[in-house]
Design a protein around this motif. Sequence first.
Motif, PDB file in Angstrom:
ATOM      1  N   ARG A 241       1.724  59.941 -21.355  1.00 36.47           N
ATOM      2  CA  ARG A 241       2.590  60.669 -20.415  1.00 36.47           C
ATOM      3  C   ARG A 241       2.816  62.112 -20.866  1.00 36.47           C
ATOM      4  O   ARG A 241       2.925  63.011 -20.030  1.00 36.47           O
ATOM      5  CB  ARG A 241       3.929  59.938 -20.235  1.00 36.47           C
ATOM      6  CG  ARG A 241       3.762  58.588 -19.478  1.00 36.47           C
ATOM      7  CD  ARG A 241       5.078  57.828 -19.393  1.00 36.47           C
ATOM      8  NE  ARG A 241       6.080  58.558 -18.640  1.00 36.47           N
ATOM      9  CZ  ARG A 241       6.171  58.577 -17.312  1.00 36.47           C
ATOM     10  NH1 ARG A 241       5.300  57.889 -16.586  1.00 36.47           N
ATOM     11  NH2 ARG A 241       7.104  59.272 -16.723  1.00 36.47           N
TER      12      ARG A 241
ATOM     13  N   LEU B 288       3.944  64.384 -17.821  1.00 33.45           N
ATOM     14  CA  LEU B 288       5.024  63.625 -17.168  1.00 33.45           C
ATOM     15  C   LEU B 288       6.221  63.468 -18.095  1.00 33.45           C
ATOM     16  O   LEU B 288       7.260  62.952 -17.695  1.00 33.45           O
ATOM     17  CB  LEU B 288       4.507  62.241 -16.737  1.00 33.45           C
ATOM     18  CG  LEU B 288       3.322  62.279 -15.777  1.00 33.45           C
ATOM     19  CD1 LEU B 288       2.738  60.884 -15.569  1.00 33.45           C
ATOM     20  CD2 LEU B 288       3.731  62.876 -14.427  1.00 33.45           C
TER      21      LEU B 288
ATOM     22  N   ASN C 110       1.972  52.393 -13.325  1.00 35.67           N
ATOM     23  CA  ASN C 110       3.064  52.712 -12.390  1.00 35.67           C
ATOM     24  C   ASN C 110       2.836  54.029 -11.660  1.00 35.67           C
ATOM     25  O   ASN C 110       3.744  54.582 -11.067  1.00 35.67           O
ATOM     26  CB  ASN C 110       4.405  52.757 -13.144  1.00 35.67           C
ATOM     27  CG  ASN C 110       4.362  53.740 -14.304  1.00 35.67           C
ATOM     28  OD1 ASN C 110       3.347  54.401 -14.508  1.00 35.67           O
ATOM     29  ND2 ASN C 110       5.427  53.834 -15.053  1.00 35.67           N
ATOM     30  N   TYR C 111       1.631  54.511 -11.713  1.00 41.98           N
ATOM     31  CA  TYR C 111       1.319  55.767 -11.048  1.00 41.98           C
ATOM     32  C   TYR C 111       0.852  55.423  -9.644  1.00 41.98           C
ATOM     33  O   TYR C 111      -0.336  55.276  -9.377  1.00 41.98           O
ATOM     34  CB  TYR C 111       0.244  56.513 -11.826  1.00 41.98           C
ATOM     35  CG  TYR C 111       0.255  58.000 -11.628  1.00 41.98           C
ATOM     36  CD1 TYR C 111       1.234  58.774 -12.222  1.00 41.98           C
ATOM     37  CD2 TYR C 111      -0.710  58.623 -10.858  1.00 41.98           C
ATOM     38  CE1 TYR C 111       1.245  60.142 -12.054  1.00 41.98           C
ATOM     39  CE2 TYR C 111      -0.709  59.996 -10.693  1.00 41.98           C
ATOM     40  CZ  TYR C 111       0.273  60.752 -11.300  1.00 41.98           C
ATOM     41  OH  TYR C 111       0.278  62.105 -11.134  1.00 41.98           O
ATOM     42  N   ALA C 112       1.843  55.299  -8.749  1.00 45.55           N
ATOM     43  CA  ALA C 112       1.605  54.622  -7.481  1.00 45.55           C
ATOM     44  C   ALA C 112       0.663  55.386  -6.553  1.00 45.55           C
ATOM     45  O   ALA C 112       0.546  56.594  -6.619  1.00 45.55           O
ATOM     46  CB  ALA C 112       2.946  54.415  -6.789  1.00 45.55           C
TER      47      ALA C 112
ATOM     48  N   TYR D  63      -0.018  56.489  -2.613  1.00 45.51           N
ATOM     49  CA  TYR D  63       0.882  56.830  -1.514  1.00 45.51           C
ATOM     50  C   TYR D  63       0.696  55.841  -0.370  1.00 45.51           C
ATOM     51  O   TYR D  63      -0.376  55.807   0.240  1.00 45.51           O
ATOM     52  CB  TYR D  63       0.605  58.244  -1.015  1.00 45.51           C
ATOM     53  CG  TYR D  63       1.058  59.337  -1.947  1.00 45.51           C
ATOM     54  CD1 TYR D  63       2.279  59.258  -2.611  1.00 45.51           C
ATOM     55  CD2 TYR D  63       0.289  60.477  -2.137  1.00 45.51           C
ATOM     56  CE1 TYR D  63       2.704  60.269  -3.455  1.00 45.51           C
ATOM     57  CE2 TYR D  63       0.707  61.493  -2.984  1.00 45.51           C
ATOM     58  CZ  TYR D  63       1.913  61.383  -3.641  1.00 45.51           C
ATOM     59  OH  TYR D  63       2.335  62.380  -4.468  1.00 45.51           O
TER      60      TYR D  63
ATOM     61  N   ASN E 115      -5.960  58.739  -0.230  1.00 41.21           N
ATOM     62  CA  ASN E 115      -5.376  58.666  -1.562  1.00 41.21           C
ATOM     63  C   ASN E 115      -6.348  59.204  -2.611  1.00 41.21           C
ATOM     64  O   ASN E 115      -5.952  59.918  -3.526  1.00 41.21           O
ATOM     65  CB  ASN E 115      -5.008  57.219  -1.915  1.00 41.21           C
ATOM     66  CG  ASN E 115      -3.551  56.914  -1.659  1.00 41.21           C
ATOM     67  OD1 ASN E 115      -2.674  57.307  -2.415  1.00 41.21           O
ATOM     68  ND2 ASN E 115      -3.288  56.230  -0.551  1.00 41.21           N
TER      69      ASN E 115
ATOM     70  N   PHE F 216      -6.833  63.057  -2.189  1.00 42.28           N
ATOM     71  CA  PHE F 216      -5.609  63.862  -2.254  1.00 42.28           C
ATOM     72  C   PHE F 216      -5.716  64.858  -3.402  1.00 42.28           C
ATOM     73  O   PHE F 216      -6.007  64.489  -4.525  1.00 42.28           O
ATOM     74  CB  PHE F 216      -4.412  62.940  -2.470  1.00 42.28           C
ATOM     75  CG  PHE F 216      -3.099  63.637  -2.314  1.00 42.28           C
ATOM     76  CD1 PHE F 216      -2.449  63.639  -1.090  1.00 42.28           C
ATOM     77  CD2 PHE F 216      -2.508  64.278  -3.387  1.00 42.28           C
ATOM     78  CE1 PHE F 216      -1.234  64.274  -0.942  1.00 42.28           C
ATOM     79  CE2 PHE F 216      -1.291  64.927  -3.247  1.00 42.28           C
ATOM     80  CZ  PHE F 216      -0.659  64.926  -2.029  1.00 42.28           C
TER      81      PHE F 216
ATOM     82  N   ARG G 254      -9.434  57.630  -7.740  1.00 37.32           N
ATOM     83  CA  ARG G 254      -8.633  58.845  -7.547  1.00 37.32           C
ATOM     84  C   ARG G 254      -8.654  59.710  -8.809  1.00 37.32           C
ATOM     85  O   ARG G 254      -8.800  60.925  -8.753  1.00 37.32           O
ATOM     86  CB  ARG G 254      -7.194  58.471  -7.197  1.00 37.32           C
ATOM     87  CG  ARG G 254      -6.301  59.685  -6.983  1.00 37.32           C
ATOM     88  CD  ARG G 254      -4.893  59.306  -6.601  1.00 37.32           C
ATOM     89  NE  ARG G 254      -4.201  58.656  -7.694  1.00 37.32           N
ATOM     90  CZ  ARG G 254      -2.986  58.132  -7.599  1.00 37.32           C
ATOM     91  NH1 ARG G 254      -2.345  58.141  -6.442  1.00 37.32           N
ATOM     92  NH2 ARG G 254      -2.419  57.569  -8.632  1.00 37.32           N
TER      93      ARG G 254
ATOM     94  N   ARG H 179     -11.105  63.672  -9.061  1.00 38.02           N
ATOM     95  CA  ARG H 179     -10.555  65.010  -9.305  1.00 38.02           C
ATOM     96  C   ARG H 179     -11.437  65.818 -10.248  1.00 38.02           C
ATOM     97  O   ARG H 179     -11.164  66.974 -10.487  1.00 38.02           O
ATOM     98  CB  ARG H 179      -9.164  64.895  -9.925  1.00 38.02           C
ATOM     99  CG  ARG H 179      -8.176  64.134  -9.078  1.00 38.02           C
ATOM    100  CD  ARG H 179      -6.880  63.941  -9.847  1.00 38.02           C
ATOM    101  NE  ARG H 179      -6.193  65.197 -10.030  1.00 38.02           N
ATOM    102  CZ  ARG H 179      -5.114  65.553  -9.360  1.00 38.02           C
ATOM    103  NH1 ARG H 179      -4.610  64.740  -8.475  1.00 38.02           N
ATOM    104  NH2 ARG H 179      -4.536  66.702  -9.571  1.00 38.02           N
TER     105      ARG H 179
HETATM  106  P1  ADP Z   1       7.031  57.765 -11.220  1.00 41.05           P
HETATM  107  O1  ADP Z   1       7.377  56.546 -10.429  1.00 41.05           O
HETATM  108  O2  ADP Z   1       6.914  57.496 -12.683  1.00 41.05           O
HETATM  109  O3  ADP Z   1       7.880  58.951 -10.889  1.00 41.05           O
HETATM  110  P2  ADP Z   1       4.983  58.437  -9.349  1.00 41.05           P
HETATM  111  O4  ADP Z   1       4.002  57.415  -9.005  1.00 41.05           O
HETATM  112  O5  ADP Z   1       6.093  58.600  -8.377  1.00 41.05           O
HETATM  113  O6  ADP Z   1       5.541  58.162 -10.803  1.00 41.05           O
HETATM  114  O7  ADP Z   1       4.229  59.808  -9.484  1.00 41.05           O
HETATM  115  C1  ADP Z   1       4.490  60.744 -10.498  1.00 41.05           C
HETATM  116  C2  ADP Z   1       3.913  62.074 -10.044  1.00 41.05           C
HETATM  117  O8  ADP Z   1       2.590  61.908  -9.570  1.00 41.05           O
HETATM  118  C3  ADP Z   1       4.694  62.706  -8.891  1.00 41.05           C
HETATM  119  O9  ADP Z   1       4.841  64.095  -9.166  1.00 41.05           O
HETATM  120  C4  ADP Z   1       3.841  62.479  -7.686  1.00 41.05           C
HETATM  121  O10 ADP Z   1       3.972  63.563  -6.780  1.00 41.05           O
HETATM  122  C5  ADP Z   1       2.448  62.412  -8.258  1.00 41.05           C
HETATM  123  N1  ADP Z   1       1.590  61.502  -7.480  1.00 41.05           N
HETATM  124  C6  ADP Z   1       1.853  60.217  -7.167  1.00 41.05           C
HETATM  125  N2  ADP Z   1       0.872  59.700  -6.400  1.00 41.05           N
HETATM  126  C7  ADP Z   1      -0.038  60.688  -6.222  1.00 41.05           C
HETATM  127  C8  ADP Z   1      -1.276  60.799  -5.509  1.00 41.05           C
HETATM  128  N3  ADP Z   1      -1.764  59.796  -4.772  1.00 41.05           N
HETATM  129  N4  ADP Z   1      -1.950  61.946  -5.587  1.00 41.05           N
HETATM  130  C9  ADP Z   1      -1.467  62.978  -6.276  1.00 41.05           C
HETATM  131  N5  ADP Z   1      -0.304  62.959  -6.950  1.00 41.05           N
HETATM  132  C10 ADP Z   1       0.404  61.834  -6.928  1.00 41.05           C
END
Ligand code: ADP
Length: 227
Positions: free
Chosen positions: A52, A57, A88-90, A92, A100, A103, A149, A153
Amino acid sequence: MSELRLADVRKVYQTRGGEDVTAVRGVSLEVGSGELVALLGPSGCGKSTTLRMIAGLEELTSGDILIGGRSMVGLPPQRRNIGVAFENYALYPPLSVAQNITFGLRARKRQGWQQRLTEITERLDLVDILDDKPGGLSSGQKQRVALARAIARQPEVLLLDEPLSHLDAAQRDTTRRELRRLQQDLGYTTILVTHDQEEAISLADRVVVMRDGLIQQVGTPEEVYDD
Ligand code: ADP
Ligand code: ADP
């Protein structure tokens, strides 16, 4: 591709109770350009915190993280050219699988993203679900989308946290083989967190073992698993 260097990286979390938790105690590591390092160690030893911090992060308490000789400290995640596939890096939910994966690619006006998408989705067996939304996918499919994904990139550095943990045995075999080929073809500088010995042996150039926030051992897979 670029090399990744961690220089005496430390992380102390301040908990709500006002207590300090030292998660990473001074980790120094160089991952060569195109090298794949497997990061192992018991739960709580600091693997996720390390990833992280590299991804941006989590802030470092002290030390430095450099990619291609350039310090990443203070740069937000989106300004680091790093591909991540974390548990946990979900994904969308409102976007399709294809959206996705791409993105950020179009937003960056990258050349040739369409060909790259086709190649990666074919290799990771995602072609039939490109129009689906993540909500309807199996956890193994979601994991392969997250991998696609991260790779799409064209990152300088790829960070993978247990990327195959939700796949069944057969899929793990094929995905591991594809991951290996992609990594060899594209030469990403990669850190892979895994508990799976077979995964580390088949994919890693070097294995790094962490314990209690420190690097305990570094070696080839043969050296580490021979002990
Ligand atoms: P957490 O739950 O730990 O906050 P997230 O999954 O919400 O983690 O995502 C952390 C960061 O990654 C956020 O800044 C979010 O905007 C970005 N992010 C999440 N999913 C995507 C994606 N599909 N493409 C690009 N950035 C993403
Ligand atoms: P691993 O990935 O190897 O399981 P982690 O990096 O998740 O290890 O955790 C290392 C240590 O830091 C553990 O003691 C954990 O409880 C603690 N930790 C992780 N995240 C936080 C946080 N957000 N706040 C406080 N402590 C944390």
